[in-house]
Design an enzyme around this catalytic site. Sequence first.
Site, PDB file in Angstrom:
ATOM      1  N   HIS A 171      88.773  67.368  36.211  1.00  0.00           N
ATOM      2  CA  HIS A 171      87.526  66.947  35.570  1.00  0.00           C
ATOM      3  C   HIS A 171      86.377  67.733  36.198  1.00  0.00           C
ATOM      4  CE1 HIS A 171      84.907  63.192  34.348  1.00  0.00           C
ATOM      5  NE2 HIS A 171      84.825  64.150  33.464  1.00  0.00           N
ATOM      6  N   SER A 173      82.175  60.795  35.515  1.00  0.00           N
ATOM      7  CA  SER A 173      81.482  60.744  34.223  1.00  0.00           C
ATOM      8  C   SER A 173      80.015  60.367  34.411  1.00  0.00           C
ATOM      9  CB  SER A 173      82.156  59.713  33.326  1.00  0.00           C
ATOM     10  OG  SER A 173      83.508  60.059  33.152  1.00  0.00           O
ATOM     11  N   ASP A 210      83.079  70.268  31.557  1.00  0.00           N
ATOM     12  CA  ASP A 210      83.753  68.967  31.754  1.00  0.00           C
ATOM     13  C   ASP A 210      85.176  69.083  32.293  1.00  0.00           C
ATOM     14  OD1 ASP A 210      83.370  66.074  31.464  1.00  0.00           O
ATOM     15  OD2 ASP A 210      84.924  66.156  29.937  1.00  0.00           O
ATOM     16  N   ARG A 256      75.563  60.421  22.887  1.00  0.00           N
ATOM     17  CA  ARG A 256      76.130  61.758  23.138  1.00  0.00           C
ATOM     18  C   ARG A 256      75.715  62.762  22.079  1.00  0.00           C
ATOM     19  NH1 ARG A 256      79.629  62.491  27.893  1.00  0.00           N
ATOM     20  NH2 ARG A 256      79.626  60.392  28.766  1.00  0.00           N
TER      21      ARG A 256
HETATM   22  P1  GTP Z   1      80.268  63.260  31.390  1.00  0.00           P
HETATM   23  O1  GTP Z   1      80.017  64.000  30.136  1.00  0.00           O
HETATM   24  O2  GTP Z   1      80.290  61.774  31.191  1.00  0.00           O
HETATM   25  O3  GTP Z   1      81.473  63.718  32.114  1.00  0.00           O
HETATM   26  O4  GTP Z   1      78.950  63.441  32.316  1.00  0.00           O
HETATM   27  P2  GTP Z   1      78.430  64.667  33.223  1.00  0.00           P
HETATM   28  O5  GTP Z   1      79.089  64.642  34.552  1.00  0.00           O
HETATM   29  O6  GTP Z   1      78.492  65.932  32.467  1.00  0.00           O
HETATM   30  O7  GTP Z   1      76.905  64.239  33.489  1.00  0.00           O
HETATM   31  P3  GTP Z   1      75.549  64.849  32.889  1.00  0.00           P
HETATM   32  O8  GTP Z   1      75.280  66.245  33.362  1.00  0.00           O
HETATM   33  O9  GTP Z   1      75.529  64.628  31.433  1.00  0.00           O
HETATM   34  O10 GTP Z   1      74.478  63.903  33.594  1.00  0.00           O
HETATM   35  C1  GTP Z   1      74.501  62.504  33.449  1.00  0.00           C
HETATM   36  C2  GTP Z   1      73.149  61.931  33.784  1.00  0.00           C
HETATM   37  O11 GTP Z   1      72.789  62.271  35.115  1.00  0.00           O
HETATM   38  C3  GTP Z   1      72.049  62.449  32.875  1.00  0.00           C
HETATM   39  O12 GTP Z   1      71.210  61.386  32.512  1.00  0.00           O
HETATM   40  C4  GTP Z   1      71.317  63.441  33.746  1.00  0.00           C
HETATM   41  O13 GTP Z   1      69.967  63.552  33.392  1.00  0.00           O
HETATM   42  C5  GTP Z   1      71.515  62.889  35.155  1.00  0.00           C
HETATM   43  N1  GTP Z   1      71.526  63.983  36.159  1.00  0.00           N
HETATM   44  C6  GTP Z   1      72.238  65.133  36.092  1.00  0.00           C
HETATM   45  N2  GTP Z   1      71.986  65.944  37.150  1.00  0.00           N
HETATM   46  C7  GTP Z   1      71.102  65.274  37.935  1.00  0.00           C
HETATM   47  C8  GTP Z   1      70.455  65.591  39.175  1.00  0.00           C
HETATM   48  O14 GTP Z   1      70.633  66.651  39.778  1.00  0.00           O
HETATM   49  N3  GTP Z   1      69.623  64.632  39.677  1.00  0.00           N
HETATM   50  C9  GTP Z   1      69.397  63.455  39.033  1.00  0.00           C
HETATM   51  N4  GTP Z   1      68.560  62.587  39.589  1.00  0.00           N
HETATM   52  N5  GTP Z   1      69.969  63.128  37.843  1.00  0.00           N
HETATM   53  C10 GTP Z   1      70.816  64.023  37.305  1.00  0.00           C
HETATM   54  C1  SPV Z   2      83.423  61.210  30.243  1.00  0.00           C
HETATM   55  O1  SPV Z   2      83.314  59.973  30.085  1.00  0.00           O
HETATM   56  O2  SPV Z   2      83.794  61.715  31.339  1.00  0.00           O
HETATM   57  C2  SPV Z   2      83.094  62.126  29.140  1.00  0.00           C
HETATM   58  C3  SPV Z   2      82.847  61.561  27.820  1.00  0.00           C
HETATM   59  O3  SPV Z   2      83.097  63.332  29.326  1.00  0.00           O
HETATM   60  S1  SPV Z   2      84.324  61.147  27.020  1.00  0.00           S
HETATM   61  O4  SPV Z   2      84.819  62.313  26.303  1.00  0.00           O
HETATM   62  O5  SPV Z   2      84.041  60.078  26.091  1.00  0.00           O
HETATM   63  O6  SPV Z   2      85.327  60.752  27.982  1.00  0.00           O
HETATM   64 MN    MN Z   3      83.501  63.912  31.481  1.00  0.00          MN
END
Ligand code: GTP
Ligand code: SPV
Ligand code: MN
Length: 598
Positions: free
Chosen positions: A239, A261, A286, A379
């Site tokens: 992941h 996530s 991802d 999303r």
């Molecule tokens: P999945 O798609 O669920 O696997 O999530 P992801 O790991 O790709 O997380 P993503 O980058 O979408 O960030 C999730 C949330 O964390 C968002 O609301 C971002 O704005 C917040 N976020 C990401 N990076 C940072 C950071 O460096 N600092 C803070 N404070 N928030 C962050």
């Molecule tokens: C996560 O939950 O880690 C995601 C979104 O990247 S999903 O594809 O719904 O699992």
């Molecule tokens: Mn994910």
Amino acid sequence: MSTTHKKLAAWVEEIAALTTPDQIHWITGTDEEAAQLNQALVDSGTFIKLAEDKKPNSYYAASDPGDVARVEDRTYICSKDEKDAGFTNNWMAPDEMKGIMRDLYQGCMKGRTMYVIPFVMGHLEADQPMYGVEITDSAYVVASMRVMARVGSDVLKQMEETQADFVECLHSVGAPLAEGEQDVPWPCNDTKYIVHFPEERAIWSFGSGYGGNALLGKKCYALRIASAIAHDEGWMAEHMLILKLTNPEGKTHYIAAAFPSACGKTNLAMLAPTIPGWKAEMVGDDIAWMRFGEDGRLYAVNPEFGLFGVAPGTGWSTNRSAMETIEAGNSVFTNVARTKDGDVWWEGMTDEKPAELIDWKGNEWTPESGEKAAHPNARFCTPISQCPMAAAEYDSPNGVPISAILFGGRRATTIPLVAQSRDWTHGTYMGATLSSETTAAATGAVGVVRRDPMAMLPFIGYNAGDYVQHWLTIGQKGDADKLPKIFQVNWFRKDDDGKFVWPGFGENSRVLAWVVDRLEGKAEGVESPIGLLPKPEEINTDGLDLTDEQLATALAFDKASWEKELPLVEEWFGKFGDELPAELRAELDGLKDRVANA
Ligand code: GTP
Ligand code: SPV
Ligand code: MN
């Protein structure tokens, strides 16, 4: 049957007999087909077309309010032997589960179309193409899969030529329609099952239309089933995002990072460096599949073709590249808010809130409403190819050589901004004990600290003890100087006032610069009980609004909080029972001594 692939033809026939759809549609992947499906989704009320001058060829969907996230308590690994699912997974005997699910699938596609989606995770020209076929009764799933994976006739043709094996991915929303019955915008079923049969390499999903539960190429195949295959074959399905980083001297490093996530993978994958001369490009956001190359290095491939990103928090100031990617159109937005002029909005997109919106539940919304306009797990689903900073290598069959792996999570306390492990085994320990506050990406409580080994807790398709042992085995197979160096990071440490001490987002480039300096032998660091920490002066803070005290707080090893952490790790390791590898036990023992003596 529209295929000369014998196994596929037999399977489609069997499933059609079980689920009794009105018709079968083999997905070809053409633009005309997509246009027809999108129109059908608009006609049925699932999609609302967004204004062409705002988001071209893009659609909005609102899910059923009870179908907004992954359902970990309804997710099963049905290995033959319960022991092979391990303590991190729900388990049921395969025959018993199949009995329950066959009853649910019986006639479940009545009144609907059954779509057959041939797809490949990773490249069609990979040495070992990883095929799948998803059968689904959801056109929303088809529209999304088309963005997220390479699908259609080209894939099917190549599968037919070699009669190639594939992962059977069966999905139904579980909402048959009686004669003349009016459909609802988001059909689903209160009873949900997300089930994996790792030995058969098969997935059965029922009752949900949400991303990770329904787009079966993603978490179900590319992580749960692929991790089981990878364990058998000696590679890794993780992941992780994959980032290409080039320093001011023009030297490129590829970095992979595992965060749970909604903990920042997409954002780090689309990093906009704030320090001069650095360039970041995205390879994946991802999932990473990693194999040893002939040169002995670990090469990572992004098996996906699209981004299924958390919308809230994605904005022009935090993630400009993501905003530009969706501006280019061809996207599906789920559970975001809508503007009155046919665009989308969510918390964090703009500094100022719009005066009025239609929220994700379809209600009129104003800033005074006191509720979130978008669901926290809303999303966007958008093609990687539209990302302005995508590296050409995202589409390379062989992947990129990884120099560093980061493990991170959301921890308000304890975990410093960055620490380097001593070696692969210590790095595996950091991954195996990774912890994070839960988020809205899965149903259940939010903000509770839980252990999430390698950010894979919900995605390990087999026994977690075997999984962490597999990490150690990879380390033994690899050459110490060719293996990626492993680091732990935490962007989410808070100060006494509950505010994030580190500004995050683009400023994370300052941490990556230290990681790269370590790789290149340009930073020395300072030993601590938990790993090598940066000397404060080794972090470039030019132009950053951060006091020396704040930097010190972000970087600190805090003995008192580690004394509280160690019993939690002890408790976590207890869950592995005698499946805990001795090397990891030894790491914990060593850490306890070092913390006690600090
Ligand atoms: P999945 O798609 O669920 O696997 O999530 P992801 O790991 O790709 O997380 P993503 O980058 O979408 O960030 C999730 C949330 O964390 C968002 O609301 C971002 O704005 C917040 N976020 C990401 N990076 C940072 C950071 O460096 N600092 C803070 N404070 N928030 C962050
Ligand atoms: C996560 O939950 O880690 C995601 C979104 O990247 S999903 O594809 O719904 O699992
Ligand atoms: Mn994910």
